[in-house]
Design a protein around this motif. Structure first.
Motif, PDB file in Angstrom:
ATOM      1  N   ILE A  37      -2.960   5.434 -10.972  1.00 62.26           N
ATOM      2  CA  ILE A  37      -2.045   5.430  -9.831  1.00 62.26           C
ATOM      3  C   ILE A  37      -1.713   3.999  -9.435  1.00 62.26           C
ATOM      4  O   ILE A  37      -2.610   3.181  -9.193  1.00 62.26           O
ATOM      5  N   SER A  38      -0.432   3.695  -9.375  1.00 58.40           N
ATOM      6  CA  SER A  38      -0.005   2.392  -8.878  1.00 58.40           C
ATOM      7  C   SER A  38       0.011   2.433  -7.350  1.00 58.40           C
ATOM      8  O   SER A  38       0.684   3.277  -6.752  1.00 58.40           O
ATOM      9  N   VAL A  39      -0.759   1.525  -6.720  1.00 60.12           N
ATOM     10  CA  VAL A  39      -0.856   1.483  -5.258  1.00 60.12           C
ATOM     11  C   VAL A  39      -0.564   0.072  -4.773  1.00 60.12           C
ATOM     12  O   VAL A  39      -0.649  -0.909  -5.532  1.00 60.12           O
ATOM     13  N   LEU A  40      -0.211  -0.033  -3.497  1.00 65.43           N
ATOM     14  CA  LEU A  40       0.052  -1.345  -2.917  1.00 65.43           C
ATOM     15  C   LEU A  40      -1.240  -2.153  -2.824  1.00 65.43           C
ATOM     16  O   LEU A  40      -2.283  -1.629  -2.437  1.00 65.43           O
ATOM     17  N   LYS A  41      -1.159  -3.429  -3.167  1.00 64.87           N
ATOM     18  CA  LYS A  41      -2.328  -4.297  -3.006  1.00 64.87           C
ATOM     19  C   LYS A  41      -2.690  -4.456  -1.544  1.00 64.87           C
ATOM     20  O   LYS A  41      -3.854  -4.569  -1.181  1.00 64.87           O
ATOM     21  N   SER A  42      -1.666  -4.452  -0.690  1.00 61.13           N
ATOM     22  CA  SER A  42      -1.893  -4.663   0.735  1.00 61.13           C
ATOM     23  C   SER A  42      -2.418  -3.418   1.440  1.00 61.13           C
ATOM     24  O   SER A  42      -2.987  -3.499   2.521  1.00 61.13           O
ATOM     25  N   ASN A  43      -2.212  -2.246   0.806  1.00 59.65           N
ATOM     26  CA  ASN A  43      -2.677  -0.977   1.387  1.00 59.65           C
ATOM     27  C   ASN A  43      -2.887   0.018   0.253  1.00 59.65           C
ATOM     28  O   ASN A  43      -1.958   0.691  -0.172  1.00 59.65           O
ATOM     29  N   LYS A  44      -4.108   0.115  -0.237  1.00 61.08           N
ATOM     30  CA  LYS A  44      -4.387   0.942  -1.409  1.00 61.08           C
ATOM     31  C   LYS A  44      -4.271   2.442  -1.123  1.00 61.08           C
ATOM     32  O   LYS A  44      -4.412   3.256  -2.031  1.00 61.08           O
ATOM     33  N   GLY A  45      -4.009   2.807   0.117  1.00 64.27           N
ATOM     34  CA  GLY A  45      -3.762   4.202   0.446  1.00 64.27           C
ATOM     35  C   GLY A  45      -2.317   4.605   0.239  1.00 64.27           C
ATOM     36  O   GLY A  45      -1.975   5.783   0.361  1.00 64.27           O
ATOM     37  N   ILE A  46      -1.445   3.649  -0.092  1.00 66.84           N
ATOM     38  CA  ILE A  46      -0.024   3.921  -0.305  1.00 66.84           C
ATOM     39  C   ILE A  46       0.282   3.858  -1.800  1.00 66.84           C
ATOM     40  O   ILE A  46       0.153   2.811  -2.438  1.00 66.84           O
ATOM     41  N   ARG A  47       0.687   4.989  -2.371  1.00 66.30           N
ATOM     42  CA  ARG A  47       1.070   5.036  -3.785  1.00 66.30           C
ATOM     43  C   ARG A  47       2.500   4.515  -3.928  1.00 66.30           C
ATOM     44  O   ARG A  47       3.395   4.938  -3.206  1.00 66.30           O
ATOM     45  N   GLN A  48       2.695   3.605  -4.877  1.00 60.37           N
ATOM     46  CA  GLN A  48       3.993   2.958  -5.049  1.00 60.37           C
ATOM     47  C   GLN A  48       4.173   2.613  -6.525  1.00 60.37           C
ATOM     48  O   GLN A  48       3.452   1.789  -7.070  1.00 60.37           O
ATOM     49  N   GLY A  49       5.127   3.280  -7.178  1.00 57.01           N
ATOM     50  CA  GLY A  49       5.381   2.990  -8.585  1.00 57.01           C
ATOM     51  C   GLY A  49       4.854   4.075  -9.502  1.00 57.01           C
ATOM     52  O   GLY A  49       4.723   5.240  -9.122  1.00 57.01           O
ATOM     53  N   LEU A  50       4.529   3.675 -10.723  1.00 58.55           N
ATOM     54  CA  LEU A  50       4.204   4.624 -11.787  1.00 58.55           C
ATOM     55  C   LEU A  50       2.909   5.384 -11.537  1.00 58.55           C
ATOM     56  O   LEU A  50       1.903   4.801 -11.112  1.00 58.55           O
TER      57      LEU A  50
END
Length: 228
Positions: A37-50
């Motif tokens: 799961i691609s997640v934000l570095k700033s908030n690993k609870g937010i999935r973003q991308g592939l």
């Protein structure tokens, strides 16, 4: 020309401001499947991308993209052997492709109505396909301690889902069979993810109808269920 150049530069910095760094988080979905799961570095609870879900043999069973923690665009779903089962467009909530289901399928469908040869029916469909889409229900069950010693050779499970005419999960049971023994477990229909409560309903002559889905599964040595 100068004003156009300034506008392009301004748009570049504006877009760069919206771009956010991501990192890959790996999570074991069950004994057979790993999520990437691609997640934000700033908030690993937010999935973003592939997003990818793969077997231990690195065979993809699901792939698609997240935008602000929501599934977006067309996702592709496969069986555990890598055969395409479904393409689903999450942006437009549209089923684009569903592979033909043959007699080797471990899913069976039942309606509470006597059907005639002239009736036209369609089965309920789960976004996620006939493998990945049903993993949440399979993963929700584990054998209780008092049944852990049953023989895995002569035992199997059947997951029973009742889908209402409105396309909602109305009932959820797990049947355990071991020789002449049967035990039924009533499961909670309030699944953690809202999308796991939603189906494309079955139809009878063009009208939505309630339908039961029966899914035969193996029981692994940890007491969990495995889709066949």
């Amino acid at each position: 020309m100068k004003s156009i150049t300034l506008l392009i530069v301004a748009l570049f910095y504006l877009n760069a401001g919206f771009a956010q760094e991501t990192t890959i988080h790996k999570h074991r979905l069950n004994n057979q499947i790993i999520e990437k799961i691609s997640v934000l570095k700033s908030n690993k609870g937010i999935r973003q991308g592939l997003y990818q879900a793969v077997t231990d043999k690195n065979i993809a069973v699901a792939s698609g993209n997240f935008l602000n923690d929501k599934k977006t665009g067309v996702w592709h779903f496969y069986d555990r052997h890598g055969h395409l089962l479904q393409n689903y467009d999450y942006t437009n909530k549209a089923l684009l492709f569903e592979a033909v289901e043959d007699t080797t399928s471990n899913l069976r469908y039942f309606v509470d109505k006597l059907l005639t040869d002239t009736d036209h029916t369609t089965k309920p469909v789960k976004a996620g396909g006939r493998y990945f889409g049903y993993l949440p229900y399979v993963n929700a069950f584990k054998l209780p301690a008092n049944l852990m010693d049953i023989s895995r050779i002569v035992s199997y499970a059947v997951v029973e889902l009742l889908v209402s005419p409105g396309g909602r999960l109305a009932d959820f049971k797990v049947h355990i069979f071991s020789g002449n023994y049967e035990k039924v477990f009533n499961m909670n229909t309030d699944m953690p993810n809202e999308e796991d409560k939603v189906f494309i309903p079955a139809t009878l002559n063009g009208e939505p109808i309630g339908c039961r889905i029966m899914i035969k599964c193996n029981i692994d040595y940890d007491g969990g269920l495995e889709l066949l």
